[in-house]
Design a protein around this motif. Sequence first.
Motif, PDB file in Angstrom:
ATOM      1  N   ASN A 193     -13.336  -1.371 -13.025  1.00 15.86           N
ATOM      2  CA  ASN A 193     -13.704  -2.734 -13.405  1.00 15.86           C
ATOM      3  C   ASN A 193     -14.038  -3.482 -12.118  1.00 15.86           C
ATOM      4  O   ASN A 193     -13.201  -3.531 -11.228  1.00 15.86           O
ATOM      5  CB  ASN A 193     -12.493  -3.392 -14.099  1.00 15.86           C
ATOM      6  N   LYS A 242      -5.835  -1.642 -23.720  1.00 15.72           N
ATOM      7  CA  LYS A 242      -7.233  -1.203 -23.614  1.00 15.72           C
ATOM      8  C   LYS A 242      -7.525  -0.081 -24.605  1.00 15.72           C
ATOM      9  O   LYS A 242      -8.536  -0.087 -25.291  1.00 15.72           O
ATOM     10  CB  LYS A 242      -7.509  -0.683 -22.195  1.00 15.72           C
ATOM     11  N   GLY A 284       2.335  -4.897 -20.216  1.00 14.40           N
ATOM     12  CA  GLY A 284       0.952  -4.650 -19.791  1.00 14.40           C
ATOM     13  C   GLY A 284       0.930  -3.824 -18.509  1.00 14.40           C
ATOM     14  O   GLY A 284       1.967  -3.625 -17.848  1.00 14.40           O
ATOM     15  N   ALA A 285      -0.281  -3.349 -18.190  1.00  8.65           N
ATOM     16  CA  ALA A 285      -0.443  -2.676 -16.895  1.00  8.65           C
ATOM     17  C   ALA A 285      -0.147  -3.671 -15.782  1.00  8.65           C
ATOM     18  O   ALA A 285       0.308  -3.305 -14.698  1.00  8.65           O
ATOM     19  CB  ALA A 285      -1.866  -2.147 -16.770  1.00  8.65           C
ATOM     20  N   THR A 286      -0.389  -4.946 -16.055  1.00 10.54           N
ATOM     21  CA  THR A 286      -0.186  -5.997 -15.053  1.00 10.54           C
ATOM     22  C   THR A 286       1.223  -5.944 -14.455  1.00 10.54           C
ATOM     23  O   THR A 286       1.400  -6.044 -13.243  1.00 10.54           O
ATOM     24  CB  THR A 286      -0.440  -7.381 -15.704  1.00 10.54           C
ATOM     25  N   ASN A 311      -8.935   2.381  -8.728  1.00  9.69           N
ATOM     26  CA  ASN A 311      -9.118   1.978 -10.124  1.00  9.69           C
ATOM     27  C   ASN A 311     -10.311   2.760 -10.667  1.00  9.69           C
ATOM     28  O   ASN A 311     -11.437   2.555 -10.237  1.00  9.69           O
ATOM     29  CB  ASN A 311      -9.361   0.454 -10.171  1.00  9.69           C
ATOM     30  N   SER A 347      -2.612   1.216 -19.955  1.00 14.87           N
ATOM     31  CA  SER A 347      -2.373   0.081 -20.856  1.00 14.87           C
ATOM     32  C   SER A 347      -2.737   0.437 -22.296  1.00 14.87           C
ATOM     33  O   SER A 347      -3.839   0.905 -22.564  1.00 14.87           O
ATOM     34  CB  SER A 347      -3.251  -1.094 -20.394  1.00 14.87           C
ATOM     35  N   LYS A 358       0.154  -6.999 -24.737  1.00 13.11           N
ATOM     36  CA  LYS A 358       0.699  -6.832 -23.389  1.00 13.11           C
ATOM     37  C   LYS A 358       1.733  -5.706 -23.326  1.00 13.11           C
ATOM     38  O   LYS A 358       2.927  -5.929 -23.118  1.00 13.11           O
ATOM     39  CB  LYS A 358       1.312  -8.151 -22.883  1.00 13.11           C
ATOM     40  N   ILE A 393       1.624  -2.931 -12.214  1.00  9.83           N
ATOM     41  CA  ILE A 393       0.959  -3.129 -10.921  1.00  9.83           C
ATOM     42  C   ILE A 393       1.854  -3.986 -10.015  1.00  9.83           C
ATOM     43  O   ILE A 393       2.095  -3.664  -8.850  1.00  9.83           O
ATOM     44  CB  ILE A 393      -0.436  -3.787 -11.123  1.00  9.83           C
ATOM     45  N   ASP A 413      -4.886   2.565 -10.881  1.00 11.52           N
ATOM     46  CA  ASP A 413      -5.020   1.743 -12.086  1.00 11.52           C
ATOM     47  C   ASP A 413      -5.981   2.466 -13.034  1.00 11.52           C
ATOM     48  O   ASP A 413      -7.191   2.494 -12.811  1.00 11.52           O
ATOM     49  CB  ASP A 413      -5.554   0.369 -11.666  1.00 11.52           C
ATOM     50  N   VAL A 439      -6.286   1.971 -16.477  1.00 11.03           N
ATOM     51  CA  VAL A 439      -6.237   1.351 -17.814  1.00 11.03           C
ATOM     52  C   VAL A 439      -7.428   1.748 -18.690  1.00 11.03           C
ATOM     53  O   VAL A 439      -7.335   1.719 -19.907  1.00 11.03           O
ATOM     54  CB  VAL A 439      -6.092  -0.195 -17.766  1.00 11.03           C
ATOM     55  N   TYR A 440      -8.539   2.135 -18.052  1.00 18.96           N
ATOM     56  CA  TYR A 440      -9.720   2.531 -18.855  1.00 18.96           C
ATOM     57  C   TYR A 440      -9.836   4.058 -18.971  1.00 18.96           C
ATOM     58  O   TYR A 440     -10.925   4.588 -19.161  1.00 18.96           O
ATOM     59  CB  TYR A 440     -10.998   1.930 -18.254  1.00 18.96           C
ATOM     60  N   TYR A 464      -4.694  -7.323  -7.818  1.00 18.30           N
ATOM     61  CA  TYR A 464      -4.074  -6.559  -6.728  1.00 18.30           C
ATOM     62  C   TYR A 464      -3.703  -7.454  -5.541  1.00 18.30           C
ATOM     63  O   TYR A 464      -2.587  -7.419  -5.043  1.00 18.30           O
ATOM     64  CB  TYR A 464      -4.991  -5.426  -6.240  1.00 18.30           C
TER      65      TYR A 464
END
Length: 378
Positions: free
Chosen positions: A167, A229, A92-94, A163, A226, A237, A97, A195, A197-198, A121
């Motif tokens: 979000n 998304k 995942g992007a998680t 980001n 990600s 993930k 990060i 970030d 992801v979108y 974050y």
Amino acid sequence: MIYKLPNTGTSIFTIMSKMALDYNAINLSQGFPDFEVSPEVISLINKHMMGGRNQYAPMPGVPVLLERIASKVNGIHGCKYDGLSEVTVTAGATESIYSAITMLVHPGDEVIIFEPAYDSYEPNVLINGGVPVRIKLRLPDFSIPWDEVRQKITNKTRLIVINSPHNPTGSALSKEDMLELSSIVTNSEIYVLSDEVYEHIIFDGLVHESILKYPEIMEKGICVSSFGKTFHATGWKIGYSVAPRHLTEEIRKIHQFVTFSVNTPIQWAFAEFLENPENYKHVPAMFQNKRDLFLEHTKNSRFKPFPSYGTYFQLMSYEGMYDLGDYELAQKLTKESGLASIPMSFFYKDRQDDHILRFCFAKSDETLEKGAEICCKL
Ligand code: PMP
Ligand code: GLN
């Protein structure tokens, strides 16, 4: 205190999704689609599993996927990243990060975070002994106050986290924002974690401003995205980071000991799926239709929508409707009206409460219509 995150609790996304389940409410809270992943990707995964691609992938990612990601970003943003040495596939992007913050932030280093902020974050900064420096986005359009950013920069500033699309607000950074950022970080020791992801969920003809387009930022930039998304598969993930070789080498040192590598058959499947750009080009229009459907069906409600230029989130003000805090209202609506949302105050450290709820519109049209119908009765 022995432990590192004594004040961190369960995320609001988990809390509200559980409450939605417990009360059988329409769940427009946590950001995940309630519609299916493309059957083509599922059969590709199946093909690769049946074909024996079930053991550890190479630590940085399956080479063909690294190369596909590089050619995708190079094609879209006009940059020249090398897949094998500048892309890392993560859980995942998680995980990207976490790895980016962990490889950069030392005790006492300051990290600029814009609020309202996605929840992952700050804990990553704290785990590493860093100091979050929070700057509130400026209403009504949730723009970055660059004058304040300049004022808050010290010789300890190590990282700025951005980001976009954002979000929870649905705002998107402009070219002017990127030029401001570039002028701040050029010739400094300040790094940028972006970030994105979108990246494919952006509306009304706006162009996503990636840091990958800005070589001066990317000298010290890490761009995170990600597949969860873009391809409606948040449960798989799988995400990635793109960063210049010297930063990627360091990211991989963290990644190597957090997960080592990401599951193999899904990497092979996405490598094949990415061959056809049509598989992601339709995404902005699809989500724009969902945003518009939700707005159309809530237009006779008493909620006041904020503009959503990207992400799959819609902020709604309930000013004048209820004299309650946003968390209290989100709980009440879930329990009594059967509609779950996210209280916006949870994206602020000081729990600033502007009487705004966040609704996720990554849902089937039927779910959105049902959710909107409830909104209209309130
Ligand atoms: N950043 C933002 C802004 C997000 O909304 C999410 C969504 N969960 C993530 C990162 C994490 O992405 P992933 O699920 O790929 O770890
Ligand atoms: N990004 C998702 C959201 O904002 C939640 C992800 C999570 O639950 N960790 O709703």
